[in-house]
Design a protein around this motif. Structure first.
Motif, PDB file in Angstrom:
ATOM      1  N   ARG A  95       0.839  -1.208   0.000  1.00  0.00           N
ATOM      2  CA  ARG A  95       0.000   0.000   0.000  1.00  0.00           C
ATOM      3  C   ARG A  95       0.871   1.253   0.000  1.00  0.00           C
ATOM      4  N   ASP A  96       1.966   1.238   0.767  1.00  0.00           N
ATOM      5  CA  ASP A  96       2.878   2.382   0.830  1.00  0.00           C
ATOM      6  C   ASP A  96       3.451   2.741  -0.541  1.00  0.00           C
ATOM      7  N   ILE A  97       3.662   1.725  -1.380  1.00  0.00           N
ATOM      8  CA  ILE A  97       4.235   2.000  -2.709  1.00  0.00           C
ATOM      9  C   ILE A  97       3.154   2.025  -3.791  1.00  0.00           C
ATOM     10  N   ASN A  98       1.916   2.159  -3.351  1.00  0.00           N
ATOM     11  CA  ASN A  98       0.764   2.368  -4.254  1.00  0.00           C
ATOM     12  C   ASN A  98       0.476   1.223  -5.214  1.00  0.00           C
ATOM     13  N   VAL A  99       0.683  -0.013  -4.735  1.00  0.00           N
ATOM     14  CA  VAL A  99       0.271  -1.179  -5.516  1.00  0.00           C
ATOM     15  C   VAL A  99      -1.253  -1.258  -5.430  1.00  0.00           C
ATOM     16  N   LYS A 100      -1.876  -1.562  -6.549  1.00  0.00           N
ATOM     17  CA  LYS A 100      -3.341  -1.644  -6.602  1.00  0.00           C
ATOM     18  C   LYS A 100      -3.849  -2.800  -5.741  1.00  0.00           C
ATOM     19  N   GLN A 101      -5.051  -2.622  -5.184  1.00  0.00           N
ATOM     20  CA  GLN A 101      -5.608  -3.623  -4.264  1.00  0.00           C
ATOM     21  C   GLN A 101      -5.750  -4.997  -4.919  1.00  0.00           C
ATOM     22  N   ASP A 102      -6.144  -5.063  -6.184  1.00  0.00           N
ATOM     23  CA  ASP A 102      -6.287  -6.378  -6.817  1.00  0.00           C
ATOM     24  C   ASP A 102      -4.934  -7.068  -6.948  1.00  0.00           C
ATOM     25  N   GLN A 103      -3.872  -6.287  -7.106  1.00  0.00           N
ATOM     26  CA  GLN A 103      -2.537  -6.869  -7.167  1.00  0.00           C
ATOM     27  C   GLN A 103      -2.071  -7.291  -5.772  1.00  0.00           C
ATOM     28  N   ILE A 104      -2.411  -6.495  -4.754  1.00  0.00           N
ATOM     29  CA  ILE A 104      -2.111  -6.884  -3.369  1.00  0.00           C
ATOM     30  C   ILE A 104      -2.811  -8.205  -3.053  1.00  0.00           C
ATOM     31  N   ASP A 105      -4.046  -8.337  -3.500  1.00  0.00           N
ATOM     32  CA  ASP A 105      -4.782  -9.589  -3.291  1.00  0.00           C
ATOM     33  C   ASP A 105      -4.052 -10.773  -3.918  1.00  0.00           C
ATOM     34  N   GLU A 106      -3.473 -10.570  -5.100  1.00  0.00           N
ATOM     35  CA  GLU A 106      -2.706 -11.636  -5.759  1.00  0.00           C
ATOM     36  C   GLU A 106      -1.465 -11.981  -4.934  1.00  0.00           C
ATOM     37  N   VAL A 107      -0.787 -10.951  -4.412  1.00  0.00           N
ATOM     38  CA  VAL A 107       0.399 -11.175  -3.584  1.00  0.00           C
ATOM     39  C   VAL A 107       0.026 -11.973  -2.339  1.00  0.00           C
ATOM     40  N   ILE A 108      -1.067 -11.597  -1.705  1.00  0.00           N
ATOM     41  CA  ILE A 108      -1.495 -12.293  -0.489  1.00  0.00           C
ATOM     42  C   ILE A 108      -1.867 -13.743  -0.795  1.00  0.00           C
ATOM     43  N   GLU A 109      -2.477 -13.974  -1.924  1.00  0.00           N
ATOM     44  CA  GLU A 109      -2.794 -15.357  -2.321  1.00  0.00           C
ATOM     45  C   GLU A 109      -1.514 -16.182  -2.436  1.00  0.00           C
ATOM     46  N   ILE A 110      -0.476 -15.582  -3.015  1.00  0.00           N
ATOM     47  CA  ILE A 110       0.815 -16.264  -3.134  1.00  0.00           C
ATOM     48  C   ILE A 110       1.403 -16.503  -1.739  1.00  0.00           C
ATOM     49  N   ALA A 111       1.366 -15.465  -0.892  1.00  0.00           N
ATOM     50  CA  ALA A 111       1.908 -15.604   0.470  1.00  0.00           C
ATOM     51  C   ALA A 111       1.176 -16.691   1.240  1.00  0.00           C
ATOM     52  N   LEU A 112      -0.141 -16.710   1.141  1.00  0.00           N
ATOM     53  CA  LEU A 112      -0.924 -17.716   1.860  1.00  0.00           C
ATOM     54  C   LEU A 112      -0.618 -19.129   1.374  1.00  0.00           C
ATOM     55  N   SER A 113      -0.218 -19.253   0.114  1.00  0.00           N
ATOM     56  CA  SER A 113       0.110 -20.580  -0.416  1.00  0.00           C
ATOM     57  C   SER A 113       1.369 -21.151   0.239  1.00  0.00           C
ATOM     58  N   THR A 114       2.148 -20.302   0.924  1.00  0.00           N
ATOM     59  CA  THR A 114       3.362 -20.769   1.599  1.00  0.00           C
ATOM     60  C   THR A 114       3.149 -21.007   3.097  1.00  0.00           C
ATOM     61  N   LYS A 115       1.985 -20.640   3.598  1.00  0.00           N
ATOM     62  CA  LYS A 115       1.738 -20.655   5.049  1.00  0.00           C
ATOM     63  C   LYS A 115       2.009 -22.010   5.691  1.00  0.00           C
ATOM     64  N   ASN A 116       1.519 -23.080   5.112  1.00  0.00           N
ATOM     65  CA  ASN A 116       1.704 -24.410   5.705  1.00  0.00           C
ATOM     66  C   ASN A 116       3.161 -24.846   5.753  1.00  0.00           C
ATOM     67  N   ASP A 117       3.972 -24.279   4.876  1.00  0.00           N
ATOM     68  CA  ASP A 117       5.398 -24.596   4.891  1.00  0.00           C
ATOM     69  C   ASP A 117       6.168 -23.734   5.885  1.00  0.00           C
ATOM     70  N   ILE A 118       5.615 -22.597   6.262  1.00  0.00           N
ATOM     71  CA  ILE A 118       6.318 -21.660   7.139  1.00  0.00           C
ATOM     72  C   ILE A 118       5.884 -21.790   8.600  1.00  0.00           C
ATOM     73  N   VAL A 119       4.589 -21.872   8.834  1.00  0.00           N
ATOM     74  CA  VAL A 119       4.098 -22.001  10.212  1.00  0.00           C
ATOM     75  C   VAL A 119       4.405 -23.420  10.686  1.00  0.00           C
ATOM     76  N   ASN A 120       5.171 -23.509  11.786  1.00  0.00           N
ATOM     77  CA  ASN A 120       5.603 -24.824  12.235  1.00  0.00           C
ATOM     78  C   ASN A 120       5.591 -24.955  13.752  1.00  0.00           C
ATOM     79  N   SER A 121       4.897 -24.061  14.426  1.00  0.00           N
ATOM     80  CA  SER A 121       4.886 -24.124  15.888  1.00  0.00           C
ATOM     81  C   SER A 121       3.519 -23.728  16.425  1.00  0.00           C
TER      82      SER A 121
END
Length: 121
Positions: A95-121
């Motif tokens: 948001r600080d660098i003015n990325v559009k919300q639909d693109q932020i949503d795409e980034v978050i979808e990618i980030a969430l796809s890694t959650k099961n590999d990162i959260v381990n405790s």
């Protein structure tokens, strides 16, 4: 038929990734709930790894040769709260660098796809 432009290109390419990673780590390193993960880390090296990973994950035409997410985070005891704090900093950074919300949503979808590999405790 014209090929669809990658998320990497739509957010501004490597220049945007470079700026985002700098702002992102400024936020993360001032957050006492997660900054302890980076106490003994060479942040220049870490920033380079994140830039390469994000560029690859966003569709840049390059190969990522770093560790997979599970191996990279295996010994870190990361909770869902830690993951959510980091994701929140990523969203705020975009948001600080003015990325559009639909693109932020795409980034978050990618980030969430890694959650099961990162959260381990």
């Amino acid at each position: 038929m014209e090929k669809e432009e990658s998320l990497f290109d739509r957010i501004g390419g490597m220049e945007a990734v470079d700026i985002a990673v700098t702002i992102f780590y400024d936020k993360v390193l001032t957050d006492t709930s997660v900054n302890h993960f980076f106490e003994s880390i060479d942040m220049d090296t870490q920033a380079g790894k994140l830039k390469a990973f994000l560029a690859y994950a966003f569709g840049a035409p390059l190969n990522y040769s770093g560790k997979n997410m599970k191996d990279a985070h295996a010994s870190m005891k990361i909770t869902e709260e830690h993951f959510n704090a980091i994701a929140g900093h990523l969203i705020d950074t975009l948001r600080d660098i003015n990325v559009k919300q639909d693109q932020i949503d795409e980034v978050i979808e990618i980030a969430l796809s890694t959650k099961n590999d990162i959260v381990n405790s």
